[in-house]
Motif scaffolding. Structure first.
Motif, mmCIF file in Angstrom:
data_model
loop_
_atom_site.group_PDB
_atom_site.id
_atom_site.type_symbol
_atom_site.label_atom_id
_atom_site.label_comp_id
_atom_site.label_asym_id
_atom_site.label_seq_id
_atom_site.Cartn_x
_atom_site.Cartn_y
_atom_site.Cartn_z
ATOM 1 N N THR A 224 0.837 -1.212 0.000
ATOM 2 C CA THR A 224 0.000 0.000 0.000
ATOM 3 C C THR A 224 0.862 1.250 0.000
ATOM 4 N N SER A 225 1.893 1.257 0.836
ATOM 5 C CA SER A 225 2.785 2.414 0.941
ATOM 6 C C SER A 225 3.497 2.686 -0.377
ATOM 7 N N TRP A 227 2.419 2.111 -3.396
ATOM 8 C CA TRP A 227 1.488 2.755 -4.320
ATOM 9 C C TRP A 227 1.179 4.184 -3.903
ATOM 10 N N GLU A 228 1.073 4.426 -2.615
ATOM 11 C CA GLU A 228 0.769 5.777 -2.141
ATOM 12 C C GLU A 228 1.925 6.742 -2.395
ATOM 13 N N LYS A 229 3.133 6.201 -2.574
ATOM 14 C CA LYS A 229 4.271 7.033 -2.958
ATOM 15 C C LYS A 229 4.301 7.263 -4.467
ATOM 16 N N PRO A 233 -2.171 9.564 -2.808
ATOM 17 C CA PRO A 233 -2.635 8.532 -1.878
ATOM 18 C C PRO A 233 -4.118 8.228 -1.983
ATOM 19 N N GLU A 234 -4.939 9.245 -2.257
ATOM 20 C CA GLU A 234 -6.382 9.018 -2.360
ATOM 21 C C GLU A 234 -6.770 8.307 -3.653
ATOM 22 N N HIS A 235 -5.809 8.109 -4.547
ATOM 23 C CA HIS A 235 -6.058 7.360 -5.786
ATOM 24 C C HIS A 235 -5.708 5.887 -5.627
ATOM 25 N N VAL A 236 -5.273 5.500 -4.458
ATOM 26 C CA VAL A 236 -5.044 4.085 -4.153
ATOM 27 C C VAL A 236 -6.315 3.576 -3.485
ATOM 28 N N LYS A 238 -8.725 0.688 -2.196
ATOM 29 C CA LYS A 238 -8.706 -0.705 -1.737
ATOM 30 C C LYS A 238 -9.990 -1.432 -2.139
ATOM 31 N N ASN A 288 -11.958 8.652 0.725
ATOM 32 C CA ASN A 288 -10.839 9.591 0.687
ATOM 33 C C ASN A 288 -10.736 10.297 -0.661
#
Length: 318
Positions: A224-225, A227-229, A233-236, A238, A288
């Motif tokens: 997850t981290s 992808w958030e990089k 982050p709000e486009h990841v 789940k 988010n």
């Protein structure tokens, strides 16, 4: 490029929501998605992925072993997906391209590139995808190679509003391997390229990762981290219920086009008789993104959530 409607049934399975012995896809999609060798038309070598519509949609499917069945799920539900975009007015003048990724270090077909199409013609492109079902077992797949291909070899109309969806359960490799890019006919003159940053700039930040639980079991913090990089982050997003994949994509499209808010999109899910649990799961996954979107509204067209935009004295984006 085909018709403007999708004239076939939506297939579904009544099984429980888990991969493995209980499956979420139909026997129909299993019988249709059975290619074992790459069709020449899916090869990335020398291919330009071109759309002449205002609102192109690109879906990149992870077809490694732990994520392979999403391609079948998407195939089952594509008439509903396409029909809802048309009937609810989420987008006008759109087409869709399907691509697939694996692991370029281990797989035979780690990058498969379809073409933009409309209506029932989309079936033929999905049916060409090789569900290789391998992967390298390294908690990474070659998503970055697909992103780099789109950066270099995607041709869109000026003023178009593309939306790109990745669907998978592992992390991207941090940078593009130059020799891999060149092997698949993608010009690469740079070293250590971070393609997601550049791709986001090219498509007004409309790149999304629909993240499944790793190996269908749990969301892993390192994946997850990663992808958030790579993305906002709000486009990841789940995937809390695997059968909700099309609901999630429709929700993102409807909110990006400002034809729906998250609250009004819930009404659309109710109208297509989704369960209370499904609606709650989708809403939680999109919350988010919805919050970020409301903070950066634009007057018309496809939205984006880039936090900083240069404007002139009249408030127009430069």
């Amino acid at each position: 490029m085909g018709g403007s409607s999708y004239d076939r049934d939506v297939y579904s399975s009544s099984s429980s929501d888990s991969w493995g012995s209980s499956r979420n896809y139909s026997s129909y999609s299993a019988s249709k998605l059975n290619s074992t060798t790459l069709d020449y038309s899916m090869s990335p070598k020398g291919k330009i992925l071109e759309s002449k519509t205002k609102n192109p949609i690109i879906v990149i499917l992870d077809v490694t072993g732990s994520n392979i069945n999403f391609a079948r799920l998407v195939y089952d539900k594509m008439p509903m997906f396409y029909g809802q975009i048309e009937q609810k007015g989420y987008l006008e003048d759109f087409d869709i391209a399907f691509c697939a990724v694996g692991d370029a270090y281990t797989d035979y077909y780690p990058l498969q590139i379809g073409s933009f199409a409309k209506g029932l013609e989309l079936d033929s492109w999905l049916e060409k995808v090789v569900l290789e079902g391998h992967g390298g077992g390294q908690r990474k797949e070659s998503y970055e190679l697909a992103a780099y291909y789109l950066l270099k070899n995607m041709k869109l109309q000026e003023g178009s509003n593309p939306i790109i969806f990745f669907i998978g359960d592992e992390a991207p490799y941090p940078t593009v391997n130059k020799s891999q890019a060149e092997k698949f006919g993608i010009e690469c003159y740079e070293d250590n390229v971070e393609p997601f940053k550049l791709l986001r700039e090219k498509v007004a930040d409309n790149v999304f990762m629909l993240l499944n639980k790793y190996d269908g079991k749990s969301f892993e913090s390192d994946i997850t981290s990663s992808w958030e990089k790579s993305l906002a982050p709000e486009h990841v997003i789940k995937i809390r219920e695997e059968k909700s994949i099309v609901d999630l994509m429709l929700g993102i499209i409807s909110m990006c086009s400002y034809s729906r808010t998250l609250e009004t999109y819930k009404n659309d899910m109710l109208e297509r008789e989704q369960t209370k649990e499904r609606i709650e799961n989708v809403s939680k996954s999109l919350e988010n993104f919805s919050i970020a979107l409301n903070q950066v509204k634009v007057p018309s067209g496809i939205a984006n959530t880039q936090s900083s935009k240069k404007t002139d004295e009249k408030g127009k984006r430069l």
